[in-house]
Design an enzyme around this catalytic site. Structure first.
Site, short mmCIF file in Angstrom:
data_model
loop_
_atom_site.label_atom_id
_atom_site.label_comp_id
_atom_site.label_asym_id
_atom_site.label_seq_id
_atom_site.Cartn_x
_atom_site.Cartn_y
_atom_site.Cartn_z
N SER A 118 -14.02 4.71 -44.21
CA SER A 118 -14.88 5.73 -44.81
C SER A 118 -16.31 5.55 -44.33
O SER A 118 -17.18 6.33 -44.69
CB SER A 118 -14.82 5.67 -46.34
OG SER A 118 -14.67 4.36 -46.78
N HIS A 139 -9.21 10.26 -42.54
CA HIS A 139 -9.76 9.74 -43.78
C HIS A 139 -9.13 10.42 -44.99
O HIS A 139 -9.31 11.62 -45.20
CB HIS A 139 -11.29 9.93 -43.77
CG HIS A 139 -11.96 9.34 -44.96
ND1 HIS A 139 -13.01 9.93 -45.61
CD2 HIS A 139 -11.72 8.19 -45.64
CE1 HIS A 139 -13.38 9.18 -46.62
NE2 HIS A 139 -12.61 8.13 -46.67
N GLU A 151 -9.98 14.10 -43.86
CA GLU A 151 -11.05 14.37 -42.89
C GLU A 151 -10.58 13.85 -41.53
O GLU A 151 -10.08 12.73 -41.42
CB GLU A 151 -12.34 13.66 -43.30
CG GLU A 151 -13.01 14.31 -44.49
CD GLU A 151 -14.29 13.59 -44.92
OE1 GLU A 151 -15.32 14.25 -45.10
OE2 GLU A 151 -14.26 12.34 -45.10
N ASN A 190 -18.14 11.88 -48.23
CA ASN A 190 -18.91 10.77 -48.78
C ASN A 190 -20.42 10.96 -48.63
O ASN A 190 -21.20 10.44 -49.43
CB ASN A 190 -18.48 9.44 -48.16
CG ASN A 190 -17.21 8.90 -48.81
OD1 ASN A 190 -16.94 9.20 -49.97
ND2 ASN A 190 -16.44 8.14 -48.08
N1 3HC Z 1 -0.43 8.06 -57.57
C1 3HC Z 1 0.37 9.13 -57.69
N2 3HC Z 1 0.15 10.13 -58.56
C2 3HC Z 1 -0.91 10.01 -59.37
C3 3HC Z 1 -1.79 8.92 -59.32
C4 3HC Z 1 -1.52 7.91 -58.36
N3 3HC Z 1 -2.28 6.82 -58.23
N4 3HC Z 1 -2.77 9.09 -60.22
C5 3HC Z 1 -2.50 10.27 -60.84
N5 3HC Z 1 -1.39 10.82 -60.33
C6 3HC Z 1 -0.81 12.12 -60.68
C7 3HC Z 1 -0.12 12.08 -62.01
O1 3HC Z 1 1.26 11.75 -61.86
C8 3HC Z 1 -0.31 13.49 -62.50
O2 3HC Z 1 0.62 14.37 -61.95
P1 3HC Z 1 1.26 15.57 -62.85
O3 3HC Z 1 0.10 16.27 -63.48
O4 3HC Z 1 2.01 16.41 -61.86
O5 3HC Z 1 2.13 14.87 -63.82
C9 3HC Z 1 -1.66 13.90 -61.95
O6 3HC Z 1 -1.90 13.04 -60.82
C10 3HC Z 1 -2.73 13.77 -62.96
O7 3HC Z 1 -2.74 12.41 -63.40
P2 3HC Z 1 -3.01 11.95 -64.90
O8 3HC Z 1 -2.52 12.98 -65.86
O9 3HC Z 1 -2.52 10.55 -65.07
O10 3HC Z 1 -4.56 11.78 -64.99
P3 3HC Z 1 -5.68 12.82 -64.70
O11 3HC Z 1 -5.29 14.21 -65.01
O12 3HC Z 1 -6.83 12.22 -65.38
O13 3HC Z 1 -5.87 12.71 -63.12
C11 3HC Z 1 -6.80 11.84 -61.17
C12 3HC Z 1 -6.17 11.52 -62.49
C13 3HC Z 1 -5.74 12.45 -60.24
C14 3HC Z 1 -7.26 10.49 -60.60
C15 3HC Z 1 -7.96 12.85 -61.38
O14 3HC Z 1 -8.81 12.38 -62.40
C16 3HC Z 1 -8.80 13.07 -60.13
O15 3HC Z 1 -8.40 13.79 -59.21
N6 3HC Z 1 -9.99 12.45 -60.10
C17 3HC Z 1 -10.93 12.57 -58.98
C18 3HC Z 1 -10.53 11.62 -57.90
C19 3HC Z 1 -11.45 11.72 -56.73
O16 3HC Z 1 -12.48 12.38 -56.72
N7 3HC Z 1 -11.06 11.00 -55.66
C20 3HC Z 1 -11.85 10.96 -54.44
C21 3HC Z 1 -12.50 9.63 -54.34
S1 3HC Z 1 -13.48 9.50 -52.86
C22 3HC Z 1 -12.44 8.77 -51.79
O17 3HC Z 1 -11.30 8.46 -52.04
C23 3HC Z 1 -13.03 8.54 -50.44
C24 3HC Z 1 -13.34 7.09 -50.18
O18 3HC Z 1 -13.74 6.96 -48.83
C25 3HC Z 1 -14.44 6.55 -51.05
#
Ligand code: 3HC
Length: 284
Positions: A118, A139, A151, A190
């Site tokens: 990243s 990414h 990405e 990012n």
């Molecule tokens: N693996 C597989 N599936 C997952 C999971 C995981 N680790 N975490 C959540 N899920 C699935 C669940 O099974 C659920 O699916 P369903 O609705 O079909 O049953 C769905 O995702 C929603 O999960 P939850 O109900 O447990 O929880 P939330 O509704 O709170 O969602 C989240 C959790 C998906 C993490 C959501 O909060 C989210 O999208 N958050 C934002 C994450 C984000 O912005 N990520 C980007 C980070 S930046 C990055 O990665 C780049 C790096 O370079 C820094």
């Protein structure tokens, strides 16, 4: 591309291996040692169990995914891979060493060597290999099985053919939505996300608002799926720190500079979800 290698099975690597295996690829995961391999396997198992329990996948589909996955600590087993995705820790010297090893191991002259970095310039990793035209950034976003974005980052030396094949793989095989970014620190997402997370940490550090109120503000007031502090915990404070440092080093703009609280928490091992404690506490 059907024979895939994934190097590193942490938060990101395990997700990448899982989705490649779910898409029908034969995935070989390479980890540094047996203990790391075991942890990676457990991560994938947990994620598959979650998909089966929530009826997104049948038991037999889960078994097929498991059959598509194999694990090793030996880089030479990557010899026949058509695509290798590196997803080890965000540390330049570690990634350079891993790229040298991947380059030495992979025998297919057309293979693509991709990185999930990243923050490290793709060109630096490409120059550690004998085939910089076949090195590209792919990414992914955490959680990889859930978030659709990839990405695609070509360096100055990446060939048009490598770019086209990598795009096709991410779009048509993995079913991801691809955006392209130049080879600059932070890429597109990012470069926008990290200053926002750092602002939230500065707001907390200055005593302006509580962690709960900062996150509730963005979840309830702006319909974000999670607040900035919980998101930093999800990404990992160490990774957030590494990306902020590389953005600051590249652009020298104050809004990319990591606030002291982030540095101290990282040094203290308060890394977020993966360590059980970050801005919030997590049960294992
Ligand atoms: N693996 C597989 N599936 C997952 C999971 C995981 N680790 N975490 C959540 N899920 C699935 C669940 O099974 C659920 O699916 P369903 O609705 O079909 O049953 C769905 O995702 C929603 O999960 P939850 O109900 O447990 O929880 P939330 O509704 O709170 O969602 C989240 C959790 C998906 C993490 C959501 O909060 C989210 O999208 N958050 C934002 C994450 C984000 O912005 N990520 C980007 C980070 S930046 C990055 O990665 C780049 C790096 O370079 C820094």
């Amino acid at each position: 591309m059907d024979r895939i290698g994934v190097v590193g099975c942490g938060l990101m690597g395990s997700g990448i291996a899982e989705i490649a295996a779910r898409a029908g690829g034969k995935v070989l995961v390479v980890e540094a040692d047996a203990a790391a391999m075991e942890r990676g396997l457990e991560r994938i198992e947990r994620s598959l169990a979650r998909a089966v329990n929530s009826k997104k996948m049948s038991e037999s589909e889960g078994a097929e995914v498991r059959a598509n996955l194999s694990f090793s600590t030996d880089f030479s087993e990557l010899a026949d891979r058509e695509l290798v995705v590196e997803a080890v820790a965000e540390d330049e010297s570690v990634k350079l060493e891993v790229f040298r090893k991947i380059d030495a191991a992979v025998e297919d002259p057309h293979a693509i060597l991709a990185t999930n970095t990243s923050s490290i310039p793709i060109i630096k990793l490409a120059m550690a290999t004998q085939r910089p035209q076949q090195v590209i950034g792919l990414h992914f976003f955490n959680p990889v099985p859930v978030l659709k974005l990839v990405e695609l980052i070509s360096s100055l030396l990446t060939s048009a053919e490598t770019t086209a094949r990598a795009r096709d793989y991410a779009t048509n095989f993995l079913g991801k939505r691809v955006i392209t970014s130049p080879d600059r620190a932070g890429f597109v997402v990012n470069a926008l996300l990290i200053p926002y997370l750092l602002s939230a940490i500065r707001m907390l550090e200055s005593g302006f608002a509580s962690p709960e109120d900062i996150d509730t503000g963005m979840v309830v007031g702006c319909a974000h799926p999670m607040g900035p502090l919980a998101l930093t915990d999800l990404i990992g404070l160490d990774t957030t720190m590494a990306v902020a440092e590389s953005l600051y080093e590249e652009f020298k703009e104050p809004h990319f500079a990591p606030p002291p609280l982030l540095s101290r928490m990282t040094q203290a091992g308060l890394l977020g979800r993966k360590s059980g404690q970050g801005f919030f506490a997590y049960r294992s």
